[in-house]
Design a protein around this motif. Structure first.
Motif, short mmCIF file in Angstrom:
data_model
loop_
_atom_site.label_atom_id
_atom_site.label_comp_id
_atom_site.label_asym_id
_atom_site.label_seq_id
_atom_site.Cartn_x
_atom_site.Cartn_y
_atom_site.Cartn_z
N THR A 129 20.80 96.48 56.40
CA THR A 129 21.39 95.80 57.55
C THR A 129 22.62 95.05 57.07
OG1 THR A 129 19.20 95.58 58.55
CG2 THR A 129 20.95 94.20 59.44
N THR A 130 23.77 95.45 57.59
CA THR A 130 25.04 94.94 57.07
C THR A 130 25.88 94.27 58.15
OG1 THR A 130 26.24 97.01 57.49
CG2 THR A 130 25.11 96.79 55.37
N ASP A 131 26.81 93.45 57.69
CA ASP A 131 27.81 92.88 58.58
C ASP A 131 28.98 93.86 58.68
OD1 ASP A 131 29.47 92.53 56.34
OD2 ASP A 131 29.03 90.40 56.17
N PRO A 132 30.00 93.56 59.49
CA PRO A 132 31.11 94.50 59.65
C PRO A 132 31.89 94.83 58.37
CG PRO A 132 31.12 92.91 61.43
CD PRO A 132 30.09 92.45 60.43
N ASP A 133 31.79 93.98 57.37
CA ASP A 133 32.47 94.23 56.10
C ASP A 133 31.64 95.09 55.15
OD1 ASP A 133 34.66 92.66 56.87
OD2 ASP A 133 33.66 90.84 56.16
#
Length: 160
Positions: A129-133
């Motif tokens: 699960t990642t952020d936009p970066d």
């Protein structure tokens, strides 16, 4: 029974190669056992994208493909919770790209919290699960405090 819910895993939203490889393993395992695999998009600009192009994991005719106008896919898709309960799904394993606005968690977090409210056990895949970066999200402690299980993908066993 489990359902694997992947949110915003299109090429532009999910830029982390490491997370993609890690998540690809559980997608393969889910397909191998005939599990419930759900691809959800909360991106308005992808509304007309063909289903098979909605994710880097290429949804097929066996998969459930959803489009939500809300970051919370349970709010944005009519009868999603009821339909999953009808399929005997009692646990949602969730991952994907968590695009946030103004420093608040995005669709993965919102959908995980809604899953808890809809009476599902929820597992957040912390390494997928990642952020936009492309960095891993930092809200997993808050999710655990709310009642979700936070696990690494390789440590998550599917119940089918």
């Amino acid at each position: 029974m489990d359902a694997l819910l992947l949110i915003d895993t299109d090429d532009a939203s999910y830029p982390s190669d490491d997370a993609m490889e890690t998540l690809g393993d559980i997608v393969t395992r889910t397909r191998a056992v005939g599990g419930v695999l759900i691809f959800a998009s909360t991106k308005a600009d992808l509304a007309d994208t063909p289903d098979e192009e909605l994710s880097i994991f290429v949804p097929d005719e066996e998969d459930l493909v959803l489009r939500s106008e809300s970051p919370d896919v349970f709010e944005g898709v009519d009868d999603l919770a009821a339909g999953l309960h009808d399929l005997s799904v009692d646990r949602i394993i969730i991952a994907g790209a968590d695009a946030s606005s103004a420093g608040t968690p995005g669709a993965v977090y919102a959908s995980a919290m809604a899953g808890l409210v809809c009476n599902f056990d929820v597992v957040v895949l912390s390494d997928s699960t990642t952020d936009p970066d492309g960095s891993l999200v930092a809200w997993d402690d808050a999710a655990a405090d709310a009642g979700a299980m936070v696990k690494k993908t390789a440590d998550t066993w599917l119940r089918m």
